[in-house]
Design a protein around this motif. Structure first.
Motif, PDB file in Angstrom:
ATOM      1  N   SER A 104     -26.924  27.001   6.222  1.00 22.60           N
ATOM      2  CA  SER A 104     -26.208  25.801   5.820  1.00 22.60           C
ATOM      3  C   SER A 104     -24.892  26.559   4.848  1.00 22.60           C
ATOM      4  CB  SER A 104     -26.533  24.640   5.280  1.00 22.60           C
ATOM      5  OG  SER A 104     -27.568  24.547   4.189  1.00 22.60           O
ATOM      6  N   THR A 105     -25.267  27.497   4.009  1.00 24.29           N
ATOM      7  CA  THR A 105     -24.591  28.248   3.375  1.00 24.29           C
ATOM      8  C   THR A 105     -23.312  28.750   3.414  1.00 24.29           C
ATOM      9  OG1 THR A 105     -25.379  30.347   2.795  1.00 24.29           O
ATOM     10  CG2 THR A 105     -26.512  28.212   1.723  1.00 24.29           C
ATOM     11  N   PHE A 106     -23.057  29.084   5.080  1.00 30.59           N
ATOM     12  CA  PHE A 106     -21.954  29.445   5.967  1.00 30.59           C
ATOM     13  C   PHE A 106     -21.746  28.751   6.544  1.00 30.59           C
ATOM     14  CE2 PHE A 106     -25.378  33.083   4.700  1.00 30.59           C
ATOM     15  CZ  PHE A 106     -24.674  34.112   3.832  1.00 30.59           C
ATOM     16  N   LYS A 107     -20.014  29.062   6.763  1.00 33.99           N
ATOM     17  CA  LYS A 107     -18.960  28.391   7.460  1.00 33.99           C
ATOM     18  C   LYS A 107     -19.310  30.146   8.766  1.00 33.99           C
ATOM     19  CE  LYS A 107     -16.177  29.617   3.950  1.00 33.99           C
ATOM     20  NZ  LYS A 107     -15.217  29.999   3.536  1.00 33.99           N
ATOM     21  N   TRP A 108     -18.882  28.829   9.776  1.00 28.89           N
ATOM     22  CA  TRP A 108     -18.986  29.449  10.997  1.00 28.89           C
ATOM     23  C   TRP A 108     -18.150  29.340  11.648  1.00 28.89           C
ATOM     24  CZ3 TRP A 108     -24.536  30.300  11.854  1.00 28.89           C
ATOM     25  CH2 TRP A 108     -25.203  29.221  11.331  1.00 28.89           C
ATOM     26  N   SER A 109     -18.570  31.389  12.514  1.00 30.94           N
ATOM     27  CA  SER A 109     -16.420  31.601  13.276  1.00 30.94           C
ATOM     28  C   SER A 109     -17.135  32.513  14.725  1.00 30.94           C
ATOM     29  CB  SER A 109     -16.258  32.214  12.328  1.00 30.94           C
ATOM     30  OG  SER A 109     -16.567  33.481  11.762  1.00 30.94           O
ATOM     31  N   VAL A 125     -25.539  37.706  15.095  1.00 34.10           N
ATOM     32  CA  VAL A 125     -24.336  37.438  14.079  1.00 34.10           C
ATOM     33  C   VAL A 125     -24.820  38.405  12.722  1.00 34.10           C
ATOM     34  CG1 VAL A 125     -26.408  35.783  12.759  1.00 34.10           C
ATOM     35  CG2 VAL A 125     -24.179  35.453  12.903  1.00 34.10           C
ATOM     36  N   GLU A 126     -22.926  38.227  12.447  1.00 39.38           N
ATOM     37  CA  GLU A 126     -22.786  39.108  10.912  1.00 39.38           C
ATOM     38  C   GLU A 126     -21.786  38.246   9.792  1.00 39.38           C
ATOM     39  OE1 GLU A 126     -23.084  42.738  10.704  1.00 39.38           O
ATOM     40  OE2 GLU A 126     -23.357  43.589  12.744  1.00 39.38           O
ATOM     41  N   HIS A 127     -22.515  38.926   8.963  1.00 39.05           N
ATOM     42  CA  HIS A 127     -21.688  37.681   7.484  1.00 39.05           C
ATOM     43  C   HIS A 127     -21.357  38.085   7.142  1.00 39.05           C
ATOM     44  CE1 HIS A 127     -25.910  36.031   8.976  1.00 39.05           C
ATOM     45  NE2 HIS A 127     -25.380  35.076   8.733  1.00 39.05           N
ATOM     46  N   THR A 128     -20.095  37.629   6.352  1.00 39.48           N
ATOM     47  CA  THR A 128     -19.188  38.191   5.294  1.00 39.48           C
ATOM     48  C   THR A 128     -19.741  37.120   4.252  1.00 39.48           C
ATOM     49  OG1 THR A 128     -17.582  36.473   5.340  1.00 39.48           O
ATOM     50  CG2 THR A 128     -17.258  38.320   6.837  1.00 39.48           C
ATOM     51  N   TYR A 129     -20.017  38.811   3.097  1.00 43.85           N
ATOM     52  CA  TYR A 129     -20.748  37.643   1.658  1.00 43.85           C
ATOM     53  C   TYR A 129     -19.727  37.350   0.593  1.00 43.85           C
ATOM     54  CZ  TYR A 129     -25.630  38.645   4.294  1.00 43.85           C
ATOM     55  OH  TYR A 129     -26.576  38.552   4.688  1.00 43.85           O
ATOM     56  N   ALA A 130     -18.832  38.212   0.932  1.00 44.92           N
ATOM     57  CA  ALA A 130     -17.465  37.454   0.372  1.00 44.92           C
ATOM     58  C   ALA A 130     -16.292  36.050   0.408  1.00 44.92           C
ATOM     59  CB  ALA A 130     -16.363  38.975   0.007  1.00 44.92           C
ATOM     60  N   SER A 163     -18.504  34.290   3.035  1.00 38.08           N
ATOM     61  CA  SER A 163     -19.199  33.002   3.214  1.00 38.08           C
ATOM     62  C   SER A 163     -18.817  32.755   4.325  1.00 38.08           C
ATOM     63  CB  SER A 163     -19.606  31.881   2.130  1.00 38.08           C
ATOM     64  OG  SER A 163     -19.973  32.356   0.642  1.00 38.08           O
ATOM     65  N   TYR A 164     -18.758  33.313   5.884  1.00 35.11           N
ATOM     66  CA  TYR A 164     -18.329  33.311   7.014  1.00 35.11           C
ATOM     67  C   TYR A 164     -19.192  34.039   8.061  1.00 35.11           C
ATOM     68  CZ  TYR A 164     -14.225  31.505   7.318  1.00 35.11           C
ATOM     69  OH  TYR A 164     -13.445  30.394   7.061  1.00 35.11           O
ATOM     70  N   ALA A 165     -20.170  33.036   8.765  1.00 36.54           N
ATOM     71  CA  ALA A 165     -21.425  33.222   9.646  1.00 36.54           C
ATOM     72  C   ALA A 165     -20.187  33.896  10.821  1.00 36.54           C
ATOM     73  CB  ALA A 165     -22.525  32.654  10.475  1.00 36.54           C
ATOM     74  N   VAL A 166     -20.841  35.364  11.524  1.00 38.15           N
ATOM     75  CA  VAL A 166     -19.634  35.546  12.323  1.00 38.15           C
ATOM     76  C   VAL A 166     -20.539  36.117  13.404  1.00 38.15           C
ATOM     77  CG1 VAL A 166     -17.504  36.915  13.182  1.00 38.15           C
ATOM     78  CG2 VAL A 166     -18.096  36.645  10.844  1.00 38.15           C
ATOM     79  N   TYR A 167     -20.244  35.169  15.108  1.00 40.59           N
ATOM     80  CA  TYR A 167     -20.396  35.465  16.213  1.00 40.59           C
ATOM     81  C   TYR A 167     -19.604  36.422  16.874  1.00 40.59           C
ATOM     82  CZ  TYR A 167     -24.543  32.182  16.104  1.00 40.59           C
ATOM     83  OH  TYR A 167     -26.055  32.122  15.182  1.00 40.59           O
ATOM     84  N   PRO A 168     -19.951  38.137  17.335  1.00 42.83           N
ATOM     85  CA  PRO A 168     -18.965  38.465  17.949  1.00 42.83           C
ATOM     86  C   PRO A 168     -19.748  38.787  19.838  1.00 42.83           C
ATOM     87  CG  PRO A 168     -19.974  39.438  16.723  1.00 42.83           C
ATOM     88  CD  PRO A 168     -20.568  38.659  16.903  1.00 42.83           C
TER      89      PRO A 168
END
Length: 215
Positions: free
Chosen positions: A43-48, A120-125, A127-132
């Protein structure tokens, strides 16, 4: 049609096509819904989601990326895939990726064949969870990028990415992080999540024999 650029590499393999992509990546048989992904996620990540679009060009196949305008507050000047955050109307990462690609580069949804949902990949700067979402484009003669979101549409030869990227390190919020970087012809620099997605794709194509580089 907006500004476009082709970035080519030496072609030493058979032409990459939709069937070869289908054989190299897991088939998209079940599309997971955002509700179940978010429920079971961090839940700490924003979803994209982003669309990783391949298309046939006159001489070979290209993967499409976009260059963001320099004046954007977030990710200004970066090279990425078309994509963005989930909205209420999006049922799944595929919906998000197709909607964003239509908004950003004028790609009609009915011209995209979704092939696979990558891990899923994560951007830690940021805070996005990225689904390609890996897709194949058919029936598109030109793109109409949104000037607010896209400076340039880039058609990249995937063969340029088969070599290992270099790894760079940076201090973010007091924590050292590492990320892959591709320095490519014509001044292109791809890094972070976009580079990790491309790295994963290039490695899989190499393993499946769809690349000029040996496995």
């Amino acid at each position: 049609m907006g500004m476009t650029r082709e970035v080519d590499g030496p072609c030493h393999r058979d032409r990459l096509n939709v069937e070869k992509l289908r054989s190299a990546f897991p088939t998209l048989e079940h599309v997971p819904l955002w509700d179940e992904l978010i429920l079971n996620g961090d839940s700490t990540f924003k979803w994209s989601a982003v669309l990783v679009p391949f298309t046939s060009c006159s001489d070979d196949t290209r993967v499409i990326l976009v260059k963001r305008p320099d004046n954007l507050r977030v990710h200004g000047g970066e090279i990425s895939f078309p994509g963005g955050g989930v909205e209420d109307e999006d049922l799944s990462p595929v919906d998000t990726a197709l909607r964003e690609a239509e908004e950003e580069i004028g790609l009609p949804r009915h011209c995209v064949i979704p092939l696979s949902l990558m891990p899923v990949e994560h951007t830690y700067a940021s805070s996005y969870a990225v689904y390609p979402v890996l897709g194949w484009i058919e029936g598109v003669d030109e793109f109409r990028p949104s000037p607010e979101e896209v400076d340039e549409v880039i058609f990249l030869d995937i063969d340029l990415l088969d070599a290992e990227p270099k790894i760079e390190r940076a201090i973010r919020n007091g924590v050292e992080t590492s990320y892959p970087v591709y320095d490519l012809p014509k001044g292109m620099r791809i890094w972070g999540v976009t580079a990790r997605i491309l790295w994963r794709i290039a490695k899989r194509l190499r393993e499946d024999g769809c690349s000029k580089w040996p496995s």
